[in-house]
Every structure is written in structure tokens, then in C-alpha cells.
Design a protein around this motif. Structure first.
Motif, mmCIF file in Angstrom:
data_model
loop_
_atom_site.group_PDB
_atom_site.id
_atom_site.type_symbol
_atom_site.label_atom_id
_atom_site.label_comp_id
_atom_site.label_asym_id
_atom_site.label_seq_id
_atom_site.Cartn_x
_atom_site.Cartn_y
_atom_site.Cartn_z
ATOM 1 N N PRO A 106 0.181 -99.910 32.213
ATOM 2 C CA PRO A 106 -0.670 -101.019 31.765
ATOM 3 C C PRO A 106 -0.367 -101.512 30.353
ATOM 4 C CG PRO A 106 -1.989 -99.447 32.971
ATOM 5 C CD PRO A 106 -0.634 -98.824 32.810
ATOM 6 N N LEU A 107 0.256 -100.662 29.524
ATOM 7 C CA LEU A 107 0.630 -101.095 28.173
ATOM 8 C C LEU A 107 1.608 -102.256 28.194
ATOM 9 C CD1 LEU A 107 1.003 -97.699 26.267
ATOM 10 C CD2 LEU A 107 -0.706 -99.481 25.845
ATOM 11 N N LEU A 108 2.290 -102.445 29.342
ATOM 12 C CA LEU A 108 3.187 -103.597 29.479
ATOM 13 C C LEU A 108 2.433 -104.909 29.234
ATOM 14 C CD1 LEU A 108 5.297 -102.654 32.642
ATOM 15 C CD2 LEU A 108 6.124 -102.862 30.286
ATOM 16 N N GLY A 109 1.140 -104.922 29.567
ATOM 17 C CA GLY A 109 0.349 -106.134 29.366
ATOM 18 C C GLY A 109 0.321 -106.581 27.920
ATOM 19 N N LEU A 110 0.399 -105.620 26.997
ATOM 20 C CA LEU A 110 0.363 -105.949 25.572
ATOM 21 C C LEU A 110 1.661 -106.591 25.091
ATOM 22 C CD1 LEU A 110 -1.498 -102.836 24.124
ATOM 23 C CD2 LEU A 110 -2.431 -105.075 24.763
ATOM 24 N N ALA A 111 2.682 -106.613 25.955
ATOM 25 C CA ALA A 111 3.912 -107.346 25.618
ATOM 26 C C ALA A 111 3.606 -108.824 25.428
ATOM 27 C CB ALA A 111 4.963 -107.151 26.712
ATOM 28 N N ILE A 112 2.575 -109.316 26.120
ATOM 29 C CA ILE A 112 2.158 -110.715 25.952
ATOM 30 C C ILE A 112 1.700 -110.959 24.522
ATOM 31 C CG2 ILE A 112 0.433 -112.434 26.653
ATOM 32 C CD1 ILE A 112 0.505 -111.166 29.451
ATOM 33 N N THR A 113 0.984 -109.987 23.956
ATOM 34 C CA THR A 113 0.529 -110.100 22.570
ATOM 35 C C THR A 113 1.714 -110.119 21.615
ATOM 36 O OG1 THR A 113 -1.564 -108.999 23.086
ATOM 37 C CG2 THR A 113 -0.877 -109.015 20.768
ATOM 38 N N LEU A 114 2.687 -109.244 21.858
ATOM 39 C CA LEU A 114 3.873 -109.189 20.995
ATOM 40 C C LEU A 114 4.681 -110.477 21.094
ATOM 41 C CD1 LEU A 114 5.091 -105.525 21.686
ATOM 42 C CD2 LEU A 114 3.404 -106.341 20.024
ATOM 43 N N ALA A 115 4.850 -110.984 22.314
ATOM 44 C CA ALA A 115 5.600 -112.225 22.514
ATOM 45 C C ALA A 115 4.883 -113.411 21.873
ATOM 46 C CB ALA A 115 5.805 -112.474 24.004
ATOM 47 N N SER A 116 3.558 -113.388 21.909
ATOM 48 C CA SER A 116 2.770 -114.463 21.278
ATOM 49 C C SER A 116 2.943 -114.438 19.766
ATOM 50 C CB SER A 116 1.288 -114.304 21.638
ATOM 51 O OG SER A 116 1.076 -114.414 23.025
ATOM 52 N N ALA A 117 2.947 -113.234 19.186
ATOM 53 C CA ALA A 117 3.135 -113.101 17.740
ATOM 54 C C ALA A 117 4.509 -113.635 17.324
ATOM 55 C CB ALA A 117 2.995 -111.636 17.322
ATOM 56 N N TYR A 118 5.526 -113.298 18.102
ATOM 57 C CA TYR A 118 6.882 -113.769 17.793
ATOM 58 C C TYR A 118 6.954 -115.287 17.886
ATOM 59 C CZ TYR A 118 11.969 -113.782 17.613
ATOM 60 O OH TYR A 118 13.267 -113.998 17.238
ATOM 61 N N ARG A 119 6.328 -115.852 18.922
ATOM 62 C CA ARG A 119 6.346 -117.304 19.090
ATOM 63 C C ARG A 119 5.648 -118.007 17.930
ATOM 64 N NH1 ARG A 119 6.532 -121.873 21.829
ATOM 65 N NH2 ARG A 119 4.991 -123.383 21.115
ATOM 66 N N LEU A 120 4.488 -117.513 17.541
ATOM 67 C CA LEU A 120 3.715 -118.144 16.475
ATOM 68 C C LEU A 120 4.451 -118.074 15.137
ATOM 69 C CD1 LEU A 120 0.184 -116.870 17.501
ATOM 70 C CD2 LEU A 120 0.913 -119.269 17.445
ATOM 71 N N ALA A 121 5.085 -116.942 14.857
ATOM 72 C CA ALA A 121 5.856 -116.819 13.621
ATOM 73 C C ALA A 121 7.050 -117.759 13.635
ATOM 74 C CB ALA A 121 6.330 -115.370 13.450
ATOM 75 N N ASN A 122 7.714 -117.853 14.790
ATOM 76 C CA ASN A 122 8.867 -118.738 14.919
ATOM 77 C C ASN A 122 8.457 -120.200 14.803
ATOM 78 O OD1 ASN A 122 11.704 -119.128 15.393
ATOM 79 N ND2 ASN A 122 11.217 -119.742 17.477
ATOM 80 N N PHE A 123 7.286 -120.542 15.357
ATOM 81 C CA PHE A 123 6.785 -121.913 15.304
ATOM 82 C C PHE A 123 6.556 -122.357 13.859
ATOM 83 C CE2 PHE A 123 3.267 -124.951 15.147
ATOM 84 C CZ PHE A 123 3.717 -125.943 16.013
ATOM 85 N N ASN A 124 6.071 -121.437 13.028
ATOM 86 C CA ASN A 124 5.759 -121.781 11.638
ATOM 87 C C ASN A 124 6.989 -122.117 10.806
ATOM 88 O OD1 ASN A 124 3.071 -121.479 12.123
ATOM 89 N ND2 ASN A 124 2.785 -119.648 10.888
ATOM 90 N N ILE A 125 8.143 -121.593 11.202
ATOM 91 C CA ILE A 125 9.363 -121.866 10.422
ATOM 92 C C ILE A 125 10.281 -122.862 11.117
ATOM 93 C CG2 ILE A 125 9.287 -119.599 9.317
ATOM 94 C CD1 ILE A 125 11.501 -118.703 11.233
ATOM 95 N N ASP A 126 9.879 -123.322 12.305
ATOM 96 C CA ASP A 126 10.686 -124.286 13.055
ATOM 97 C C ASP A 126 10.290 -125.702 12.645
ATOM 98 O OD1 ASP A 126 11.994 -125.888 14.943
ATOM 99 O OD2 ASP A 126 11.821 -124.365 16.497
ATOM 100 N N THR A 127 11.241 -126.461 12.144
ATOM 101 C CA THR A 127 10.953 -127.825 11.676
ATOM 102 C C THR A 127 11.120 -128.869 12.774
ATOM 103 O OG1 THR A 127 13.257 -128.061 10.931
ATOM 104 C CG2 THR A 127 11.639 -127.270 9.316
ATOM 105 N N GLU A 128 11.569 -128.460 13.970
ATOM 106 C CA GLU A 128 11.830 -129.430 15.038
ATOM 107 C C GLU A 128 10.605 -129.745 15.879
ATOM 108 O OE1 GLU A 128 16.549 -128.464 15.943
ATOM 109 O OE2 GLU A 128 15.002 -127.815 17.354
ATOM 110 N N GLN A 129 9.664 -128.814 15.955
ATOM 111 C CA GLN A 129 8.553 -128.965 16.898
ATOM 112 C C GLN A 129 7.414 -129.817 16.324
ATOM 113 O OE1 GLN A 129 7.639 -125.374 19.370
ATOM 114 N NE2 GLN A 129 9.050 -124.312 17.989
#
Length: 241
Positions: A106-129
């Protein structure tokens, strides 16, 4: 005082996420979903308010991502963890003490949280979106995950229930969720520079279809709407090449 209004809305988003987390941990998925929906509502209007009031700031950008991390990152991860725990309660676990256990799969479910954190951090430094998104936005992904317990509770369809409560479906959806959050797929944003149909045909058609699907299918429409969003974005990319 005007420039504090968008940040106040963002903090309301964060508050909703905190409350939703408490409910999700206690297996009250319906209440958790309500507060996630409310948080996403505030998330939409904080950006809208910032643009209309000309109160956009770097602080607001960072605060928005922090709030989204809880409401649209942590909560869906917990919900998926809980769903996986429910469907296979006898999966392997590590005994930490006589009173505490740690379910492994069931800990696999928390991969969604990790992937969300990576996306949000990447979004903040991405100037294209600015006018589009790369990958599925975290609020849309949160709606996808939170729709599962709502469908189970209110749709009462044996075939759909069996699918949702299948461990391999949940694992597959978790993997798909992590991938689509951080993919390079360009998705149109629901931001209107003007309100003409010609300039916003895809957005208007999408919103109309969303309303129809929600009326007809209720909560079962949410996964279909997400797939529709992905499909229309791909089609939009191909026609604009």
C-alpha cells in the motif's frame, strides 16, 4: 489590503487540504473529497483573483505550490494508500513493534504524493507553462484519485466496483498517475485571454462535455473527463502543428 486577497484564498486551499488529510487518514473519504474539492475551488480563484487584482507575486507562486502539495498531493496519496490497504489487508508487512505495523505494498500509493511534489517543484522553475501545462496538473490528478471512493459510495455498480477494488487496477492507476503528472504531454489550460469561441473552441467544447457527462454519469464521469482532457489536448496538439 487588496494584494493579500489571493494569498488568503491560497491559505484557505491549504486549510482545506489539512482538514481533508485528517479525514482521509480516518477513512472518511467522502468528507476528504469534499474538502479537496473545496480546496481546488480556492486554488482556481486565487490565481483568478491575482490576475484580476494585479497582485501576482513570487510569494504567491510558492505559497500556491505549497498549498497544492497538501490538497492535491498528500491527500490523493493517502487515499490511494488506504484503498490499496483495503483491497489486500493480508499483504506483507513489517512489524515495527507490538502495536505498529507498516504495510509494504500500500505504500506504493504514496508515490502519487512524491510525483506531485516533483511536478510542483518543476512547474515553479519552468518558464514555458504560461498558456499550457506539461503533464496533468495536480488538482486534476487529485480529482481522478478522489473520484474512486465517491464512485464506490454513490454509483453502486457491481462491475465498476469490482474494477476499482482490483489491486492491479489500483497499482496500474498509481503508476499511470505518477507518469502523467510529470510527462511532457502538452495540455491546454483553462485560461481565457478573451471569451470568443474561435479563440477558445477547445475550452468551450470541453466544458460543455464536462457538464453533460457530470449530469449523466455523476461521479463516474470524473475519470472519463480526465481521459477526455488528455485526448482533446493530444488532438489540439496535432491540429496546431
Amino acid at each position: 489590503m487588496i494584494r493579500y486577497i489571493p494569498n488568503a484564498l491560497t491559505l484557505l486551499n491549504l486549510l482545506c487540504g489539512c482538514v481533508a488529510t485528517i479525514y482521509a487518514v480516518n477513512n472518511n473519504f467522502i468528507a476528504a473529497a469534499i474538502f479537496v474539492f473545496l480546496g481546488i475551488f480556492f486554488d482556481f480563484f486565487d490565481g483568478f483573483a491575482a490576475r484580476k487584482l494585479n497582485a501576482q507575486s513570487n510569494l504567491g507562486l510558492q505559497l500556491d505550490s505549497l498549498a497544492d502539495m497538501v490538497t492535491s498531493g498528500l491527500v490523493p496519496g493517502i487515499v490511494m494508500f488506504k484503498l490499496l490497504e483495503i483491497v489486500e489487508s493480508d499483504w506483507g508487512e513489517i512489524d515495527v513493534s507490538t502495536d505498529i505495523y507498516l504495510p509494504i505494498i500500500p505504500l506504493l500509493g504514496l508515490a502519487i504524493t512524491l510525483a506531485s511534489a516533483y511536478r510542483l517543484a518543476n512547474f515553479n522553475i519552468d518558464t514555458e507553462q504560461q498558456t499550457f501545462f506539461k503533464g496533468l496538473p495536480t488538482p486534476a490528478n487529485a480529482l481522478l484519485i478522489l473520484s474512486l471512493p465517491l464512485i464506490l459510495e454513490f454509483q453502486n455498480n457491481d462491475v465498476i466496483n469490482a474494477l476499482i477494488l482490483n489491486k492491479w487496477f489500483l497499482i496500474g492507476l498509481t503508476i499511470f498517475s505518477c507518469w502523467i503528472l510529470n510527462s511532457n504531454l502538452k495540455l491546454f489550460a483553462l485560461k481565457f485571454k478573451d471569451y470568443s469561441f474561435k479563440s477558445n473552441a477547445s475550452r468551450y467544447i470541453f466544458l460543455i462535455l464536462c457538464i453533460v457527462l457530470l449530469i449523466v454519469l455523476h461521479f463516474a464521469a470524473i475519470p472519463i473527463i480526465i481521459l477526455l482532457y488528455l485526448g482533446m489536448s493530444i488532438l489540439d496538439n496535432l491540429t496546431n502543428k
